[in-house]
Write a protein that holds these residues in place. Structure first.
Motif, PDB file in Angstrom:
ATOM      1  N   GLN A 112       7.011  64.625   3.823  1.00 21.26           N
ATOM      2  CA  GLN A 112       7.610  63.302   3.649  1.00 21.26           C
ATOM      3  C   GLN A 112       7.212  62.788   2.267  1.00 21.26           C
ATOM      4  O   GLN A 112       6.049  62.902   1.855  1.00 21.26           O
ATOM      5  CB  GLN A 112       7.111  62.332   4.734  1.00 21.26           C
ATOM      6  CG  GLN A 112       7.793  60.972   4.626  1.00 21.26           C
ATOM      7  CD  GLN A 112       7.382  60.020   5.744  1.00 21.26           C
ATOM      8  OE1 GLN A 112       6.323  60.136   6.329  1.00 21.26           O
ATOM      9  NE2 GLN A 112       8.259  59.064   6.026  1.00 21.26           N
ATOM     10  N   GLU A 150       0.162  65.702   9.890  1.00 21.28           N
ATOM     11  CA  GLU A 150      -1.143  65.469  10.496  1.00 21.28           C
ATOM     12  C   GLU A 150      -1.056  65.889  11.971  1.00 21.28           C
ATOM     13  O   GLU A 150       0.006  65.785  12.602  1.00 21.28           O
ATOM     14  CB  GLU A 150      -1.535  64.002  10.303  1.00 21.28           C
ATOM     15  CG  GLU A 150      -2.123  63.817   8.889  1.00 21.28           C
ATOM     16  CD  GLU A 150      -1.815  62.498   8.227  1.00 21.28           C
ATOM     17  OE1 GLU A 150      -0.777  61.906   8.566  1.00 21.28           O
ATOM     18  OE2 GLU A 150      -2.597  62.075   7.366  1.00 21.28           O
ATOM     19  N   PHE A 168       7.122  58.638  12.908  1.00 19.74           N
ATOM     20  CA  PHE A 168       5.786  59.197  12.893  1.00 19.74           C
ATOM     21  C   PHE A 168       5.095  59.056  14.259  1.00 19.74           C
ATOM     22  O   PHE A 168       4.048  58.402  14.375  1.00 19.74           O
ATOM     23  CB  PHE A 168       5.005  58.422  11.811  1.00 19.74           C
ATOM     24  CG  PHE A 168       3.880  59.152  11.156  1.00 19.74           C
ATOM     25  CD1 PHE A 168       4.094  60.284  10.382  1.00 19.74           C
ATOM     26  CD2 PHE A 168       2.573  58.672  11.285  1.00 19.74           C
ATOM     27  CE1 PHE A 168       3.038  60.922   9.756  1.00 19.74           C
ATOM     28  CE2 PHE A 168       1.520  59.300  10.658  1.00 19.74           C
ATOM     29  CZ  PHE A 168       1.748  60.427   9.900  1.00 19.74           C
TER      30      PHE A 168
HETATM   31  N1  ARG Z   1      -1.110  59.818   6.418  1.00 15.14           N
HETATM   32  C1  ARG Z   1      -0.119  60.185   5.450  1.00 15.14           C
HETATM   33  C2  ARG Z   1      -0.208  59.278   4.246  1.00 15.14           C
HETATM   34  O1  ARG Z   1      -0.786  58.233   4.312  1.00 15.14           O
HETATM   35  C3  ARG Z   1       1.279  60.189   6.025  1.00 15.14           C
HETATM   36  C4  ARG Z   1       1.719  58.899   6.625  1.00 15.14           C
HETATM   37  C5  ARG Z   1       3.176  58.864   6.988  1.00 15.14           C
HETATM   38  N2  ARG Z   1       3.468  57.752   7.829  1.00 15.14           N
HETATM   39  C6  ARG Z   1       4.654  57.465   8.387  1.00 15.14           C
HETATM   40  N3  ARG Z   1       4.758  56.435   9.172  1.00 15.14           N
HETATM   41  N4  ARG Z   1       5.687  58.234   8.179  1.00 15.14           N
HETATM   42  O2  ARG Z   1       0.293  59.582   3.200  1.00 15.14           O
END
Ligand code: ARG
Length: 268
Positions: free
Chosen positions: A157, A199, A53
């Motif tokens: 994801q 994001e 990320f």
């Molecule tokens: N901000 C999103 C959530 O909290 C995506 C976070 C994904 N983070 C990562 N390290 N892959 O669901």
């Protein structure tokens, strides 16, 4: 004589019971230690993260986890006078690991949603952002509004806010949810899916590192839209200590610097 033996047995078992009581007491004290005291006693802060990320967390060429979240965690550990230990795992495993006491904190670009707040506590927010769909460069103009994505194959994801947003905002999406963001992006590159919701800064990072991909014009706002540090519920002294460090990092410009440095380090 008989009496003597009996009283000896009674005395011995009393000692045993007392010893057990003492042990239980010691254990109880350990358990009732606040999370903050436990971190200090362990001399380390254990952070969980899903390092797929960028610019918040990714792996450098040496395999080290780097990024803005790591710098924040280092500053918190330093203020607490302890070492930082990083545990990597899939994003969808982080909350369970925290609740199972395998982690002290989660720094993983995690959005403090109402649902998550039912299970864990969060620090103040240290970054704010909305979402954008990433597409193949050739399809940049094909997807101009959210309706253009109806029924399309969309990658996200697993366990993220983006998974929920796609299901809520796109009409009959064909959602492809994977554990790692990198694999989701790979599917987009290979043409197995049509778009990926990420994001903004993360979308920009992946576009920068993957020629042939581009940001579409389709953005998705998120009410909460930002990141905070997750910790066990009800640990107010740990929460206060973390917020104090975050506040300082915000005021002295470190947060901006961590973000810029992490972006600059990418693709090096
Ligand atoms: N901000 C999103 C959530 O909290 C995506 C976070 C994904 N983070 C990562 N390290 N892959 O669901």
């Amino acid at each position: 004589m008989k009496k003597g033996i009996v009283s000896k047995i009674v005395a011995a078992s009393l000692v045993g019971v007392m010893a057990m009581g003492l042990m239980a007491c010691g254990k109880k004290q350990e358990e009732s230690k606040s999370a903050l005291d436990q971190i200090k006693a362990n001399k380390k802060l254990v952070m969980g993260t899903s390092p797929d990320f960028p610019p918040f967390e990714s792996k450098d060429t040496k395999g080290n986890v780097v990024g803005m979240d790591v710098e924040i965690a280092k500053a918190i550990a330093k203020d607490l006078g302890v070492e930082l230990e990083i545990k990597e795992m899939g994003f969808d495993g982080l909350l369970g690991a925290l609740q199972g006491k395998k982690l002290d904190v989660i720094l993983s670009g995690m959005t403090p949603t109402e649902e998550r707040k039912g299970a864990v506590d969060f620090s103040s927010m240290y970054y704010k952002t909305d979402n954008v769909f990433v597409v193949q460069e050739a399809n940049k103009d094909k997807y101009a509004k959210i309706e253009d994505l109806s029924g399309k194959k969309i990658g996200v994801q697993k366990g993220t806010v983006q998974e929920e947003l796609v299901n809520a905002k796109v009409t009959s999406p064909n959602v492809n949810a994977l554990e790692k963001t990198g694999d989701v992006v790979m599917n987009l590159k290979n043409g197995k899916i049509d778009a990926v919701l990420l994001e903004q800064p993360v979308a920009e990072a992946y576009v920068k590192n993957n020629p042939g991909l581009a940001l579409s014009k389709v953005t998705v706002a998120d009410e909460v839209g930002g990141y905070a540090i997750a910790m066990t519920k009800g640990e107010s002294d740990l929460q206060a200590a973390i917020n104090k460090t975050l506040d300082r990092l915000e005021k002295d410009g470190s947060l901006t610097k961590f973000f810029e440095d992490a972006n600059a380090a990418m693709g090096e």
